[in-house]
Structure formats: structure tokens, C-alpha cells
Design a protein around this motif. Structure first.
Motif, mmCIF file in Angstrom:
data_model
loop_
_atom_site.group_PDB
_atom_site.id
_atom_site.type_symbol
_atom_site.label_atom_id
_atom_site.label_comp_id
_atom_site.label_asym_id
_atom_site.label_seq_id
_atom_site.Cartn_x
_atom_site.Cartn_y
_atom_site.Cartn_z
ATOM 1 N N SER A 66 -16.176 -15.644 10.304
ATOM 2 C CA SER A 66 -16.227 -14.959 9.025
ATOM 3 C C SER A 66 -17.629 -14.409 8.793
ATOM 4 C CB SER A 66 -15.838 -15.904 7.880
ATOM 5 O OG SER A 66 -16.756 -16.977 7.807
ATOM 6 N N SER A 347 -11.485 -16.404 5.725
ATOM 7 C CA SER A 347 -11.707 -15.043 6.213
ATOM 8 C C SER A 347 -10.384 -14.469 6.683
ATOM 9 C CB SER A 347 -12.727 -15.041 7.362
ATOM 10 O OG SER A 347 -12.885 -13.741 7.891
ATOM 11 N N THR A 348 -10.201 -13.187 6.388
ATOM 12 C CA THR A 348 -9.020 -12.430 6.841
ATOM 13 C C THR A 348 -7.722 -13.180 6.573
ATOM 14 O OG1 THR A 348 -9.166 -13.327 9.092
ATOM 15 C CG2 THR A 348 -10.357 -11.272 8.634
ATOM 16 N N LYS A 350 -7.157 -16.361 6.217
ATOM 17 C CA LYS A 350 -7.057 -17.717 6.753
ATOM 18 C C LYS A 350 -8.162 -18.581 6.164
ATOM 19 C CE LYS A 350 -4.796 -16.472 11.102
ATOM 20 N NZ LYS A 350 -4.819 -16.614 12.587
#
Length: 382
Positions: A66, A347-348, A350
Motif C-alpha cells: 500500500s 489498500s485496493t 483489501k
């Protein structure tokens, strides 16, 4: 109609044939209600036996990559506010705002006529003490030479001469120190650059009164900054300090140069938290030979966060929070089990989770707090 007829009708209303007809009329409605109730109960039992349909993932360990966006401040690598050491007046100013100077270069000269008088006094006192010491030393040496002939000089006279020479020697050292002190103070009347840099502030002109205290020291004479090399300072929140220590370099942008991205390596870590902001300061050295960046600029810093290795990572949708706890739902033998967790970096879509979890646990992906403990679960086909 007579009173007799009314009584006959009332009696007939509650007679057996009338009641039979009323019951027969209500039988269809009761049958329909009973049928609907039994059908709904059968549907509920069927749903309970099949379980709530859910999607699950098999838990695996990994490392979440991240990036953390933080505000940063660009500062000069080193700077100095230059003040006058003694009360004096500005005689000459050799630099101006924005001037590039080198180490030892004369920036300004000051004048203090009383300092010259003090120097002459110290010099005169020094010469006097030198003469006194030479005289007392000569006296002692003569008495010492004469005392070698027995009975010529008493030991007391010889001791007195030695003590006089020692006292004059000490006074000579004191006078010499005073003289050098005045010389050094005169040296402070010349303001020199302590390192290579740029004059970013000038507050004096010829004739200005300056000094170490009072009105003349409200502002420095000059502010000197080293700008060929800069510092980028970033305050990292407490929860990210451990991850920030594993980062090696950062990327940052400034509003004055849109579209340009700069890179800097992490050089220094404070090692303690600022108790007011609950953050740790990180510094990066930034080369600035082309002088595109200026001290005082604010930067938007993007710091890579490699994250911890071998931790459980799940989609954010799998993490449920309510007023009591943060948890995930685990499918155990076809039933729902709430597992409290703590969350880490995300991040993204998750997020890292920490709790009583094991490899290959089945975690409900589309869970909610409406799925209570022990609820039968039916895993949907992928």
C-alpha cells in the motif's frame, strides 16, 4: 307488526338451523387462513434447514502493498540567523536578499569606537604588567645568584622575591587574556558567512544600531540558508510508524511544479513520538542543485508501505463492525461463528486482519451482523 311477531323472530335467530347456517358460512374462510399459515411455516422451515446463502473465501497469508499519502514540509538543510555580538552600528553591508555567499565571506562590517578605546587600555595594561614581571624576575634571579655565597642573602628575602615574581607573572597572564578578549570582540564586528548558502533575509542597512540585547536584536542581521541540499520533513501517524521504518524512499509533488514528481531517500528517523501530534518525524535529503525547490514549500508525499509479511488479508467487505465489536464471520461445520479481529493497513479494497484465525478458514465474504452466531450457512457455488 305485533309484539308477538317480534318475539318469534328473536327466538328464531338463535335457533339451531340458523346457527348451522352461520358455521357453514365461516368454514371456507377458516380453511383458507389455515392453509396460508401452514404454507408460510413450511417455507420458514425449509429456509432454516437450507441455511443462509453466503459466499466464502479461503483464508491465506500474504503481504499487503500500500501507499500512505502525507503532507510534508521542505526545509533548508541548514540555516543560521546572524546577530551582532556587541553593541555597534552597521558600517557596510556587502550582500543583499538572494545573494549567494561562500564560507568565510564578509557579509557586513560594524563599528564601535568604544571598543578601540578598550583595546588601547588593555594593551597599555599588558605592557605595564610585562614590565613589572621583567623587573621582579630580574630581582629574583640576582638574589638567587647572590645567595649562592653563604650569608649574603637571607632565605626569607629570597622567598619574598620569588613570590613577587610569581604574582607579577599571574597578573601578566590576566592582562594578556584581557587584551586577547578585546581583540576577539573587535573580530565580531566583521560578520562572516558560516557556510555556503543564500541570504534569504536581510534586516539592516548602513547606520543601523545592532546589539546582543534590546531594540537592536529584535530581528537578525541576516538569515543564511543552504539550499543546494534540502530536508523534506514528514510527520507519520503513530499507527504507521512501524511500517514507515521499512520504507526506503518516498515520492512527492509540490503545487508550484504540477506534473513533476520528485524522489528522496529516508535519511533520518526521530525515534520518538511528538506527544502533541502523536506522530514520528521522518526526514529525507533532497538534492536541489537546480534550485527548483524552495525552502518553505509544502509537499504531498506518497510513502510506500510494504506492510507486514505473513499476515491474513481479506476483502474489506468481509470485515463487519457494529457498536460492540469488529469481526469476521467464519463458517464452521456449516454454521456462523463470529471472530473478533483487529485491522491493519488497507489498500485496493483489501485489509490486514489479526485474530483467532487459521489457514484455509472459510470467511464469509458478504456477511453482516444480521447473521447471528450459530446461523446455518449455505455456501453459494462460485
Amino acid at each position: 307488526m305485533t309484539k308477538r311477531h317480534i318475539n318469534i323472530m328473536n327466538i328464531n335467530k338463535y335457533s339451531l338451523p340458523y346457527r348451522v347456517m352461520a358455521v357453514a358460512a365461516l368454514l371456507p374462510a377458516a380453511f383458507i387462513f389455515s392453509s396460508c399459515h401452514n404454507s408460510r411455516a413450511d417455507d420458514d422451515n425449509a429456509t432454516e434447514s437450507q441455511g443462509v446463502q453466503v459466499k466464502v473465501i479461503h483464508l491465506e497469508k500474504g503481504q499487503l502493498q500500500s501507499a500512505l499519502k502525507l503532507p510534508g514540509e521542505i526545509k533548508p538543510f541548514q540555516f543560521a540567523d546572524l546577530y551582532a555580538k556587541v553593541n555597534s552600528y552597521v558600517k557596510n553591508v556587502n550582500v543583499d536578499l538572494g545573494s549567494h555567499v561562500t564560507t568565510g565571506q564578509v557579509l557586513a562590517t560594524l563599528e564601535a569606537p568604544e571598543m578601540n578605546t578598550q583595546l588601547l587600555e588593555a594593551q597599555s595594561r599588558l605592557h605595564t604588567k610585562e614590565a613589572m614581571f621583567r623587573a621582579s624576575r630580574a630581582t629574583y634571579e640576582r638574589l638567587l645568584k647572590t645567595s649562592r655565597v653563604p650569608g649574603t642573602i637571607s632565605p626569607n628575602d629570597l622567598d619574598m622575591a620569588f613570590e613577587k615574581m610569581s604574582a607579577d607573572s599571574a597578573e601578566l597572564l590576566s592582562s594578556r587574556s584581557s587584551y586577547h578578549e578585546v581583540q576577539q570582540m573587535l573580530g565580531y564586528l566583521v560578520i562572516r558567512a558560516p557556510f555556503n548558502g543564500v541570504i534569504s533575509e536581510r534586516n539592516v542597512h548602513p547606520g543601523t544600531y545592532v546589539g546582543p540585547a534590546g531594540k537592536g536584536s529584535d530581528k537578525p542581521l541576516f538569515r543564511l540558508e543552504e539550499q543546494q541540499k534540502l530536508r523534506l520533513s514528514v510527520a507519520v501517524p503513530e499507527m504507521y510508524t512501524d511500517d514507515a521504518r521499512h520504507a526506503s524512499e518516498v515520492h512527492f509533488t509540490v503545487k508550484a511544479l504540477p506534473g513533476d514528481t520528485f524522489t528522496a531517500k529516508i535519511s533520518r528517523i526521530a525515534g520518538s513520538l511528538d506527544v502533541r501530534r502523536r506522530s514520528e518525524t521522518l526526514e529525507m535529503d533532497v538534492a536541489n542543485k537546480d534550485a527548483r525547490l524552495l525552502p518553505g514549500m509544502y509537499a504531498e508525499v506518497q510513502m510506500p508501505m510494504p506492510g507486514k509479511k505473513d499476515v491474513y488479508i481479506v476483502p474489506k467487505l468481509a470485515v463487519i463492525s457494529n457498536s460492540e465489536k469488529v469481526f469476521v464471520i467464519k463458517s464452521v461445520n456449516g454454521k456462523a461463528v463470529w471472530v473478533p479481529v483487529k485491522c491493519g493497513n488497507e489498500s485496493t479494497g483489501k485489509i490486514e486482519v489479526f485474530g483467532d484465525l487459521s489457514d484455509n478458514d472459510q470467511i464469509v465474504l458478504n456477511g453482516s451482523d444480521e447473521i447471528k452466531e450459530g446461523t446455518p450457512l449455505q455456501v453459494a457455488a462460485k
